[in-house]
Design a protein around this motif. Structure first.
Motif, PDB file in Angstrom:
ATOM      1  N   VAL A 381       0.809  -1.219   0.000  1.00 47.88           N
ATOM      2  CA  VAL A 381       0.000   0.000   0.000  1.00 47.88           C
ATOM      3  C   VAL A 381       0.838   1.263   0.000  1.00 47.88           C
ATOM      4  CG1 VAL A 381      -2.016  -1.090   1.053  1.00 47.88           C
ATOM      5  CG2 VAL A 381      -0.233  -0.111   2.528  1.00 47.88           C
ATOM      6  N   TYR A 382       2.078   1.199   0.497  1.00 51.37           N
ATOM      7  CA  TYR A 382       2.915   2.401   0.555  1.00 51.37           C
ATOM      8  C   TYR A 382       3.676   2.639  -0.749  1.00 51.37           C
ATOM      9  CZ  TYR A 382       6.441  -1.123   1.706  1.00 51.37           C
ATOM     10  OH  TYR A 382       7.250  -2.228   1.696  1.00 51.37           O
ATOM     11  N   ASN A 383       3.668   1.672  -1.656  1.00 53.04           N
ATOM     12  CA  ASN A 383       4.311   1.872  -2.960  1.00 53.04           C
ATOM     13  C   ASN A 383       3.439   2.717  -3.864  1.00 53.04           C
ATOM     14  OD1 ASN A 383       5.493  -1.388  -2.554  1.00 53.04           O
ATOM     15  ND2 ASN A 383       6.874   0.346  -2.873  1.00 53.04           N
ATOM     16  N   THR A 384       4.090   3.402  -4.820  1.00 52.62           N
ATOM     17  CA  THR A 384       3.380   4.180  -5.827  1.00 52.62           C
ATOM     18  C   THR A 384       3.968   3.872  -7.187  1.00 52.62           C
ATOM     19  OG1 THR A 384       4.858   6.103  -5.768  1.00 52.62           O
ATOM     20  CG2 THR A 384       3.051   6.042  -4.135  1.00 52.62           C
ATOM     21  N   ALA A 385       3.286   4.309  -8.219  1.00 52.90           N
ATOM     22  CA  ALA A 385       3.778   4.099  -9.580  1.00 52.90           C
ATOM     23  C   ALA A 385       5.156   4.712  -9.767  1.00 52.90           C
ATOM     24  CB  ALA A 385       2.787   4.687 -10.577  1.00 52.90           C
ATOM     25  N   ALA A 386       5.412   5.827  -9.087  1.00 55.23           N
ATOM     26  CA  ALA A 386       6.704   6.506  -9.248  1.00 55.23           C
ATOM     27  C   ALA A 386       7.866   5.615  -8.828  1.00 55.23           C
ATOM     28  CB  ALA A 386       6.706   7.799  -8.439  1.00 55.23           C
ATOM     29  N   ASP A 387       7.653   4.741  -7.847  1.00 55.33           N
ATOM     30  CA  ASP A 387       8.717   3.833  -7.416  1.00 55.33           C
ATOM     31  C   ASP A 387       9.174   2.949  -8.572  1.00 55.33           C
ATOM     32  OD1 ASP A 387       8.479   4.752  -4.772  1.00 55.33           O
ATOM     33  OD2 ASP A 387       6.987   3.223  -4.280  1.00 55.33           O
ATOM     34  N   PHE A 388       8.233   2.412  -9.311  1.00 53.02           N
ATOM     35  CA  PHE A 388       8.558   1.470 -10.376  1.00 53.02           C
ATOM     36  C   PHE A 388       8.966   2.195 -11.654  1.00 53.02           C
ATOM     37  CE2 PHE A 388       5.717  -0.508  -7.337  1.00 53.02           C
ATOM     38  CZ  PHE A 388       6.446  -1.644  -7.014  1.00 53.02           C
ATOM     39  N   GLU A 389       8.443   3.384 -11.867  1.00 55.60           N
ATOM     40  CA  GLU A 389       8.879   4.188 -13.005  1.00 55.60           C
ATOM     41  C   GLU A 389      10.333   4.605 -12.825  1.00 55.60           C
ATOM     42  OE1 GLU A 389       5.827   7.110 -12.835  1.00 55.60           O
ATOM     43  OE2 GLU A 389       4.310   5.754 -13.683  1.00 55.60           O
ATOM     44  N   TYR A 390      10.718   4.899 -11.587  1.00 60.35           N
ATOM     45  CA  TYR A 390      12.121   5.204 -11.301  1.00 60.35           C
ATOM     46  C   TYR A 390      13.004   4.006 -11.653  1.00 60.35           C
ATOM     47  CZ  TYR A 390      16.390   6.090  -8.638  1.00 60.35           C
ATOM     48  OH  TYR A 390      17.712   6.253  -8.266  1.00 60.35           O
ATOM     49  N   PHE A 391      12.560   2.812 -11.259  1.00 66.07           N
ATOM     50  CA  PHE A 391      13.354   1.622 -11.560  1.00 66.07           C
ATOM     51  C   PHE A 391      13.503   1.451 -13.073  1.00 66.07           C
ATOM     52  CE2 PHE A 391      14.413  -2.741 -12.284  1.00 66.07           C
ATOM     53  CZ  PHE A 391      15.193  -3.116 -11.197  1.00 66.07           C
ATOM     54  N   ALA A 392      12.407   1.627 -13.803  1.00 66.36           N
ATOM     55  CA  ALA A 392      12.452   1.456 -15.257  1.00 66.36           C
ATOM     56  C   ALA A 392      13.413   2.456 -15.898  1.00 66.36           C
ATOM     57  CB  ALA A 392      11.051   1.611 -15.843  1.00 66.36           C
ATOM     58  N   GLU A 393      13.392   3.694 -15.417  1.00 62.75           N
ATOM     59  CA  GLU A 393      14.203   4.741 -16.039  1.00 62.75           C
ATOM     60  C   GLU A 393      15.650   4.721 -15.574  1.00 62.75           C
ATOM     61  OE1 GLU A 393      12.091   8.265 -14.990  1.00 62.75           O
ATOM     62  OE2 GLU A 393      10.285   7.683 -16.104  1.00 62.75           O
ATOM     63  N   ARG A 394      15.864   4.448 -14.297  1.00 61.32           N
ATOM     64  CA  ARG A 394      17.213   4.568 -13.721  1.00 61.32           C
ATOM     65  C   ARG A 394      17.942   3.235 -13.628  1.00 61.32           C
ATOM     66  NH1 ARG A 394      21.727   4.974 -12.513  1.00 61.32           N
ATOM     67  NH2 ARG A 394      22.692   5.925 -10.659  1.00 61.32           N
ATOM     68  N   CYS A 395      17.259   2.192 -13.202  1.00 64.90           N
ATOM     69  CA  CYS A 395      17.938   0.944 -12.878  1.00 64.90           C
ATOM     70  C   CYS A 395      18.064  -0.014 -14.055  1.00 64.90           C
ATOM     71  CB  CYS A 395      17.228   0.246 -11.716  1.00 64.90           C
ATOM     72  SG  CYS A 395      17.161   1.241 -10.213  1.00 64.90           S
ATOM     73  N   VAL A 396      17.063  -0.025 -14.927  1.00 58.81           N
ATOM     74  CA  VAL A 396      17.129  -0.948 -16.066  1.00 58.81           C
ATOM     75  C   VAL A 396      18.372  -0.700 -16.917  1.00 58.81           C
ATOM     76  CG1 VAL A 396      16.017  -1.578 -18.247  1.00 58.81           C
ATOM     77  CG2 VAL A 396      14.674  -1.506 -16.125  1.00 58.81           C
ATOM     78  N   PRO A 397      18.707   0.561 -17.285  1.00 58.89           N
ATOM     79  CA  PRO A 397      19.941   0.767 -18.054  1.00 58.89           C
ATOM     80  C   PRO A 397      21.196   0.318 -17.305  1.00 58.89           C
ATOM     81  CG  PRO A 397      18.532   2.705 -18.181  1.00 58.89           C
ATOM     82  CD  PRO A 397      17.943   1.820 -17.129  1.00 58.89           C
ATOM     83  N   VAL A 398      21.237   0.513 -16.003  1.00 59.23           N
ATOM     84  CA  VAL A 398      22.401   0.089 -15.227  1.00 59.23           C
ATOM     85  C   VAL A 398      22.521  -1.433 -15.239  1.00 59.23           C
ATOM     86  CG1 VAL A 398      23.441   0.059 -12.932  1.00 59.23           C
ATOM     87  CG2 VAL A 398      22.333   2.138 -13.774  1.00 59.23           C
ATOM     88  N   LEU A 399      21.396  -2.129 -15.073  1.00 64.22           N
ATOM     89  CA  LEU A 399      21.442  -3.595 -15.141  1.00 64.22           C
ATOM     90  C   LEU A 399      21.893  -4.065 -16.515  1.00 64.22           C
ATOM     91  CD1 LEU A 399      18.213  -4.380 -13.112  1.00 64.22           C
ATOM     92  CD2 LEU A 399      20.500  -5.181 -12.533  1.00 64.22           C
ATOM     93  N   GLY A 400      21.487  -3.346 -17.552  1.00 64.47           N
ATOM     94  CA  GLY A 400      21.968  -3.678 -18.889  1.00 64.47           C
ATOM     95  C   GLY A 400      23.475  -3.549 -18.992  1.00 64.47           C
ATOM     96  N   ALA A 401      24.028  -2.493 -18.394  1.00 68.46           N
ATOM     97  CA  ALA A 401      25.480  -2.292 -18.420  1.00 68.46           C
ATOM     98  C   ALA A 401      26.191  -3.374 -17.611  1.00 68.46           C
ATOM     99  CB  ALA A 401      25.817  -0.910 -17.872  1.00 68.46           C
TER     100      ALA A 401
END
Length: 412
Positions: A381-401
Motif C-alpha cells: 500500500v505504501y508503494n506508488t507508480a513513481a517507485d517502479f517508473e524510477y526503476f524502469a528509467e534509472r535501474c534498467v539501463p544500469v542492469l543492462g550495463a
C-alpha cells in the motif's frame, strides 16, 4: 502515460489526514523499497505497540512472563480470525521455516519414506525436507513444474510424482522464487486419497488472500504474518488439522509441554513474544485505514502497471521479450526476466540484490529458476507508480550495463 494504457497506474493510497501512505511507516526515504515480499515492513503504529509491550516486559519481568501465555493466546485468537481458521487449529511460530521444522520434527517415523517437493520450493524448507528424508532412510523426490504451467498442468506434474513410498508432500501455496500460485487444494485432495500427509508452505499468503484455507484440506499449513500482513518480523502461523495435529510440539520444550495443541506453543519461556502480541495491531491498521479488500486491489493494479513498464524497459533494452508467463500469477508479486547472465544462480541473485541496494539505493528482489535470472516485483500500500517508473528509467539501463560487463568478462 497514455489514457489507452491497458494497465494504468492506480492513484496512490493516502492516510485519513491526506498524507501519503508511506508516512505510516519508518522506511528510509533514501531507499526505493520494491521488495516488501521478502521481509515486509512494519507500520509505525505496530512498532509503537511492540515497543510499549517491551517496556512492560522489561519494567516487571516477574509479572510479565507468568501472564504471557494468556496474552499470546489472545493474539493467536485474533490472528486466527483474520485468517478465518479456528483458533484451536493455529499455533504461533517465528516464521514459516520454523513451522516446517515443527512438522518435520514431529511426524511419525516412516522408514524408507520419501518426501515429495517441487523445483519451485523455498530452499530452507527443502533443506529441512532433505534432513527428514535422511532420517527416514528415504530420499527427496522433486517434481518439475514448468514455470508457465497452468493449474491443470501443475496438478498433474505433482500428482504423477506421488508413489507408494511418498510419506509427505511439501507444496508451496505461493512460490517464492517464481511468484506464482500452485493448485494446492487439488493437490492436497489427491494426496489425501492416497493417505499421504501434506504440508503447504504459504509463507507469502497472509494479506494476499481473504480466507487462504477455505476449501484447502491439508494436514499442515504455514504462513508468515510479517510479509504482506505487515506484522513485526518473527511472526508466523502454523495451522494443523486432522489426526496428526495433536502430535505437534514446539521446537523448545517449556512448561506448557503438557498442554494440548496449540496451547503448548503459547508457553516458550523467556522469549520476546512481543512480535506476536503486536500483530493484531498491524493487521488492524490496514483494515481500519483502507480495508484489506481495497489494499489487495491496489497492490494488484500497481503490480500490473509495474510489470508492464519494467518488462517493456527491459525488452527495449535487450531486443527480446522480457515478459514472463508464470501460469498462475500472484496479485502483488510478479516476475520480469533480466538480461543474461545476471542472477543465473541463487547466490548470484542475492549478490545482485546487495549490489543494487549498495550502489543504487533500491531494495529489490532477484531470483533464479532454471539458470535464468529474474526481477521479482513486490507491491504494497505504501508503494506508488513513481517507485517502479524510477526503476524502469534509472535501474534498467544500469542492469543492462552490468550484464554487458559480466558477459565481456566471461568471454575474456
Amino acid at each position: 502515460m497514455s489514457t489507452t494504457d491497458p494497465t494504468p497506474a492506480p492513484p496512490p493510497l493516502e492516510l485519513a489526514d491526506g498524507r501519503p501512505a508511506i508516512a505510516a511507516w519508518s522506511l528510509d526515504p533514501a531507499v526505493t523499497h520494491l521488495n516488501h515480499g521478502s521481509f515486509g515492513a512494519v507500520p509505525l503504529l505496530a512498532q509503537e505497540e511492540q515497543n510499549r509491550l517491551r517496556r512492560q516486559m522489561d519494567a516487571s519481568p516477574v509479572e510479565w512472563f507468568p501472564a504471557l501465555p494468556g496474552k499470546v493466546a489472545a493474539a493467536r485468537r485474533a490472528i486466527a480470525a483474520h485468517l478465518r481458521v479456528a483458533a484451536d487449529d493455529l499455533a504461533l511460530v517465528p516464521n514459516a521455516s520454523a513451522g516446517a521444522s515443527v512438522v518435520y520434527g514431529n511426524l511419525p517415523a516412516r522408514p524408507g519414506g520419501d518426501v515429495l517437493v517441487t523445483d519451485h520450493g523455498y530452499g530452507a524448507v527443502t533443506m529441512g525436507a532433505e534432513r527428514l528424508a535422511r532420517r527416514w532412510g528415504g530420499r527427496v523426490r522433486t517434481a518439475h513444474v514448468p514455470l508457465d504451467a497452468d493449474a491443470d498442468t501443475a496438478y498433474a506434474c505433482v500428482v504423477e510424482a506421488m508413489g507408494e513410498a511418498t510419506g509427505l508432500v511439501v507444496i508451496d501455496h505461493i512460490t517464492s522464487a517464481t511468484a506464482r500460485w500452485m493448485p494446492v487444494a487439488r493437490i492436497a485432495a489427491a494426496a489425501r486419497e492416497r493417505g499421504i500427509p501434506v504440508l503447504v508452505d504459504g509463507a507469502h499468503v497472509p494479506g494476499l488472500a481473504d480466507a487462504p484455507l477455505d476449501g484447502l484440506h491439508c494436514d499442515f499449513w504455514i504462513g508468515n504474518l510479517h510479509k504482506f500482513g505487515c506484522a513485526p518480523r518473527g511472526t508466523a502461523a502454523l495451522v494443523a488439522r486432522g489426526a496428526l495435529r495433536d502430535g505437534l510440539h514446539p521446537l523448545i520444550d517449556s512448561w506448557g509441554a503438557g498442554e494440548p495443541f496449540p496451547e503448548r506453543f503459547d508457553t516458550q519461556g523467556t522469549v520476546d513474544a512481543t512480535s506476536y502480541l503486536a500483530t493484531p495491531t498491524a493487521l488492524g491498521f490496514i483494515e481500519d485505514t483502507w480495508g484489506w479488500g481495497r489494499a489487495r486491489t491496489y497492490m494488484r493494479e500497481l503490480a500490473d502497471h509495474a510489470e508492464r513498464i519494467i518488462g517493456a524497459a527491459f525488452s527495449d533494452l535487450t531486443g527480446e521479450d522480457c515478459a514472463v508467463d508464470v501460469g498462475m500469477p500472484v496479485s502483488a508479486l510478479r516476475l520480469v526476466r533480466i538480461p543474461a547472465p545476471l542472477a543465473a544462480t541463487h547466490a548470484e541473485a542475492d549478490a545482485l540484490r546487495d549490489r543494487m541496494a549498495r550502489e543504487l539505493g533500491v531494495a529489490a528482489a532477484f531470483t533464479s529458476f532454471g539458470g535464468v535470472g529474474y526481477l521479482r516485483l513486490s507491491t504494497h500500500v505504501y508503494n506508488t507508480a513513481a517507485d517502479f517508473e524510477y526503476f524502469a528509467e534509472r535501474c534498467v539501463p544500469v542492469l543492462g550495463a552490468w550484464s554487458r560487463n559480466q558477459t565481456h568478462k566471461g568471454q575474456r
